[in-house]
Design a protein around this motif. Structure first.
Motif, mmCIF file in Angstrom:
data_model
loop_
_atom_site.group_PDB
_atom_site.id
_atom_site.type_symbol
_atom_site.label_atom_id
_atom_site.label_comp_id
_atom_site.label_asym_id
_atom_site.label_seq_id
_atom_site.Cartn_x
_atom_site.Cartn_y
_atom_site.Cartn_z
ATOM 1 N N HIS A 1 43.583 29.651 45.248
ATOM 2 C CA HIS A 1 42.935 30.708 46.260
ATOM 3 C C HIS A 1 41.720 31.828 46.405
ATOM 4 O O HIS A 1 42.077 32.612 45.314
ATOM 5 C CB HIS A 1 44.459 30.437 47.506
ATOM 6 C CG HIS A 1 44.969 31.876 47.190
ATOM 7 N ND1 HIS A 1 45.520 31.246 46.218
ATOM 8 C CD2 HIS A 1 44.492 33.167 47.645
ATOM 9 C CE1 HIS A 1 46.618 32.779 46.065
ATOM 10 N NE2 HIS A 1 45.935 33.644 47.036
ATOM 11 N N ASP B 1 41.436 35.758 48.057
ATOM 12 C CA ASP B 1 42.282 36.217 49.496
ATOM 13 C C ASP B 1 40.840 37.333 49.341
ATOM 14 O O ASP B 1 40.443 38.067 49.366
ATOM 15 C CB ASP B 1 42.936 37.874 48.280
ATOM 16 C CG ASP B 1 44.712 37.412 47.731
ATOM 17 O OD1 ASP B 1 44.618 35.948 47.533
ATOM 18 O OD2 ASP B 1 45.375 37.881 48.200
ATOM 19 N N HIS C 1 42.398 32.311 42.639
ATOM 20 C CA HIS C 1 43.751 32.458 41.592
ATOM 21 C C HIS C 1 44.984 31.468 42.457
ATOM 22 O O HIS C 1 44.544 31.235 43.034
ATOM 23 C CB HIS C 1 44.159 34.323 41.086
ATOM 24 C CG HIS C 1 44.227 34.624 43.241
ATOM 25 N ND1 HIS C 1 42.720 35.079 43.913
ATOM 26 C CD2 HIS C 1 45.597 34.814 42.961
ATOM 27 C CE1 HIS C 1 43.563 35.200 44.814
ATOM 28 N NE2 HIS C 1 44.818 35.752 44.769
ATOM 29 N N ARG D 1 47.706 45.872 49.497
ATOM 30 C CA ARG D 1 46.057 44.918 50.181
ATOM 31 C C ARG D 1 45.852 46.260 51.288
ATOM 32 O O ARG D 1 47.081 46.337 51.873
ATOM 33 C CB ARG D 1 46.077 43.876 50.603
ATOM 34 C CG ARG D 1 46.146 42.462 50.349
ATOM 35 C CD ARG D 1 47.779 41.518 51.326
ATOM 36 N NE ARG D 1 48.515 40.825 49.650
ATOM 37 C CZ ARG D 1 47.569 39.054 49.960
ATOM 38 N NH1 ARG D 1 46.534 39.304 50.525
ATOM 39 N NH2 ARG D 1 47.970 39.044 48.977
HETATM 40 FE FE FE Z 1 46.482 36.121 46.769
#
Ligand code: FE
Ligand code: MD6
Length: 218
Positions: free
Chosen positions: A138, A140, A194, A215
């Motif tokens: 996926h 992010d 990743h 994040r």
């Molecule tokens: Fe991730």
């Protein structure tokens, strides 16, 4: 020192002798959190006591094998309505627990160790993997601030991390992540695909892997 694609952070990972470079702006800091694992685990347990781990549904309706919870001002949520960040835990209707001081300090120090200045995470996703859990490839990209890096911390069982490219079909590299390893990535690598291919352990042991990802989500 190189200016990244977004222009507001710099990377200098060659200067850090303990960093393995994954790509431009992306490094594995081997053992960076090793001396802090007991404190981090106690703080994870305290967050989980307030906001229990749960298996989100994907927008397609599949139950994720990784169990998740959050701390910080916002948390990552998935359900039939999609992926997003929200200020409240949908289970308890309460705000997510505050980020423990040990988490804030680690995220700041790890990002600075590879040259990212002023990383101020507002979200920490806690992932828990049992031996049968996987995280498919996926990107992010639900965060508003894609100029900020992500800091990712491994605890518990080792895992095989997949590091791909900017296209889903790009070749992936297999990277073993041990407890205490910290991955920091941003800049030109911020949207690299990743995942977690496997978690290593024996089925009779009660062990699990935890991963924290910090994040700047909004
Ligand atoms: Fe991730
Ligand atoms: C994991 N990590 O290590 C999964 N995402 O369990 C991630 O999905 C991840 O490590 C964005 C940035 C760093 C990561």
């Amino acid at each position: 020192m190189t200016l990244d694609l977004f222009g507001n952070h710099t990377t200098d990972d060659i200067a850090n002798p303990h960093a393995d470079t994954l790509g431009p702006g992306a490094s594995v800091l081997r053992g960076f959190a090793r001396s802090r694992l007991a404190v981090l685990q106690a703080d994870i347990d305290a967050v989980i006591a307030q906001a229990p781990l749960r298996h989100w549904l994907t927008p397609g309706g599949k139950r994720m094998s990784v169990a998740m919870t959050n701390c910080g001002e916002v948390g990552w949520i998935s359900d039939r309505m999609g992926y997003r960040y929200g200020t409240h835990d949908p289970l308890s209707k309460q705000p997510w627990p505050a980020m423990p001081a040990s988490f804030v300090a680690l995220a700041r120090e790890a990002s600075e160790a590879v040259g990212y200045r002023n990383f101020a995470p507002d979200a920490c996703l806690i992932n828990r993997y049992t031996l049968d859990a996987r995280l498919t490839l996926h990107q992010d990209r639900d965060e508003r601030e894609l100029g900020a890096p992500i800091v990712s911390v491994s605890l518990g069982l080792p895992a095989t991390f997949l590091w791909g490219g900017l296209q889903r079909g790009d070749r992936t590299r297999r990277v073993r992540l041990e407890p205490g390893d910290v991955v920091v990535w941003g800049g030109p690598s911020r949207l690299v695909y990743h995942g977690i291919a496997s978690v290593e352990g024996s089925f009779d042991a009660q062990a699990v892997r935890y991963n924290l990802t910090f994040r700047q989500a909004r």
